[in-house]
Design an enzyme around this catalytic site. Sequence first.
Site, PDB file in Angstrom:
ATOM      1  N   HIS A  14       0.723  -1.273  -0.077  1.00  0.00           N
ATOM      2  CA  HIS A  14      -0.086  -0.023  -0.077  1.00  0.00           C
ATOM      3  C   HIS A  14       0.778   1.316   0.097  1.00  0.00           C
ATOM      4  O   HIS A  14       0.508   2.514   0.499  1.00  0.00           O
ATOM      5  CB  HIS A  14      -0.939  -0.178   1.180  1.00  0.00           C
ATOM      6  CG  HIS A  14      -1.659  -1.350   1.592  1.00  0.00           C
ATOM      7  ND1 HIS A  14      -2.908  -1.512   0.960  1.00  0.00           N
ATOM      8  CD2 HIS A  14      -1.548  -2.367   2.132  1.00  0.00           C
ATOM      9  CE1 HIS A  14      -3.402  -2.573   1.105  1.00  0.00           C
ATOM     10  NE2 HIS A  14      -2.452  -3.176   1.916  1.00  0.00           N
ATOM     11  N   SER A  21      16.407  20.391 -17.085  1.00  0.00           N
ATOM     12  CA  SER A  21      15.431  21.495 -17.491  1.00  0.00           C
ATOM     13  C   SER A  21      15.782  22.620 -18.295  1.00  0.00           C
ATOM     14  O   SER A  21      16.992  23.054 -17.898  1.00  0.00           O
ATOM     15  CB  SER A  21      14.405  21.790 -16.134  1.00  0.00           C
ATOM     16  OG  SER A  21      13.887  23.026 -16.587  1.00  0.00           O
ATOM     17  N   LYS A  76      17.488  21.163 -11.788  1.00  0.00           N
ATOM     18  CA  LYS A  76      16.871  19.749 -11.993  1.00  0.00           C
ATOM     19  C   LYS A  76      17.644  18.641 -12.899  1.00  0.00           C
ATOM     20  O   LYS A  76      18.361  18.828 -13.565  1.00  0.00           O
ATOM     21  CB  LYS A  76      15.569  19.927 -13.055  1.00  0.00           C
ATOM     22  CG  LYS A  76      14.362  20.688 -12.439  1.00  0.00           C
ATOM     23  CD  LYS A  76      13.690  20.072 -11.486  1.00  0.00           C
ATOM     24  CE  LYS A  76      13.111  18.847 -11.716  1.00  0.00           C
ATOM     25  NZ  LYS A  76      11.869  19.008 -12.677  1.00  0.00           N
ATOM     26  N   GLU A 119      10.824   7.319 -17.386  1.00  0.00           N
ATOM     27  CA  GLU A 119       9.611   7.851 -17.531  1.00  0.00           C
ATOM     28  C   GLU A 119       9.333   7.380 -18.887  1.00  0.00           C
ATOM     29  O   GLU A 119       8.145   6.893 -19.159  1.00  0.00           O
ATOM     30  CB  GLU A 119       9.551   9.276 -17.298  1.00  0.00           C
ATOM     31  CG  GLU A 119       9.707   9.701 -16.046  1.00  0.00           C
ATOM     32  CD  GLU A 119       9.725  11.450 -16.150  1.00  0.00           C
ATOM     33  OE1 GLU A 119       9.272  12.151 -15.333  1.00  0.00           O
ATOM     34  OE2 GLU A 119      10.968  11.713 -16.507  1.00  0.00           O
TER      35      GLU A 119
END
Length: 456
Positions: free
Chosen positions: A151, A272, A278, A285
């Site tokens: 969970h 970025s 970043k 991804e």
Amino acid sequence: MKLWGGRFESGPSEVFERFSGSLDFDRRLMDADIRGSQAFARALERVGILTAEERERIVAAFDQIRKEPVDPNAADEDIHTFVIRKLKERAGAVADKIHTGRSRNEQVSLDTRLWLREESGRVRALLGVVMGALLDLAGRDPDAVIPGYTHMRRAQAVLWPHYLLAYFEMFARDAERFAQARARANVLPLGSGALAGSGFPFDREAMAQDLGFAGVTRNSMDVAADRDFVLDFVYAASMTMIHLSRLAEDWILYSSEEFGWLELADAVTSGSSLMPQKKNPDSLELIRGKSGRVMGCLVSLMTTMKGLPMTYNRDMQEDKVPLFEAADQLAGSLEMARVVIQSVKLNPAAPAAAAEESWVVATDLAEALARAGLPFHQAHQLAGRFVLESVRSGKKPADWTAEEMQRFAPEFTAGFAELLDPKRGMTSREIPGGTGPQSVTAALAAARQRLSEMNV
Ligand code: ARG
């Protein structure tokens, strides 16, 4: 050149020709198509349609065609038509005999099976490399402890290698699935004709041997209608992508500032254009993103197949788009995953702290109470109250002394305080498949062995 012009008074419209052509995508079957046609020429010789000299001329011409660039014209419907046109240009009139007793319906099945056999082997090799990289990664931090989650809440402490071995098992099953997909594709369809069986007495077993198939298909109508073997492959690809995607999701989280467990290499991250600080996990991804594309391929082909009447329907030509797409995205994702795994670094202090600060030891306490004779239900209650008291008073496991524990509950006799260290509880999980350190060492060694035999 059309393979079916006789019955028609006029040719196809330019729109239909463009709409129905498949050469754009089925050109990837060219090598398979040529291999199949060379074997078929040998079969035609055995039934007396071709002389030895004609067969020789055809086989040699195909060897040449294989080396030439694919230069289709508008009338080439598909790779099969293209290859026959090329044969005619090279070998002359004898080319008109190559399609004796053969249909493109079985030919496309044959070509796809030949292609799938090789691709399944390639995927298995890529999977093997990813699995090896996971074992290498486990070997770099063999004692690291992480909280395992259910969970998305800290559940029980496990060894980092135990976590990595979970993915090893997923990929091992995937490798099995590809072996099964290959085995199901590895049956010769030639001799089935369009749907009713060929009108020429081919020795199908001999053709199967010639092309390295394990056997021959048993029903010609099934052959004309069947794309199960394509779906098997795309399903195996989808399962593999699901596993890669879950690994990607884990590591996107674990490498975040919030977790800080993993450091992804510069080589697989990007920055970025606006925010200078970043370092984004784009490689992972994209693996996660591409998994959607591959599953889309599975749904697309299942949907194409589900309502088709027996036997062949032109709809089935569309099978190659999702097949090649799934294969390409899978191969790319496996390669990317390999590079990420090979270059990632674990910061073992972070997950160890996460385990120590939480109550992942609660189960160890409850089970130790049960081992000491308390019925488990009561043990669970007692350990639960102990956690509640700790949460109320803001105590972490390490803040308790043995005396305080005994004051809280006399059942917590000497020795229980040791269980407040997550590493201690793991030693009670020396069961095959469990996270006990010896079990994990044995599992790692067994995994190495299985991988070396790819006996997974
Ligand atoms: N290009 C076709 C396919 O991929 C080959 C079979 C064509 N057969 C036919 N009856 N039009 O399915």
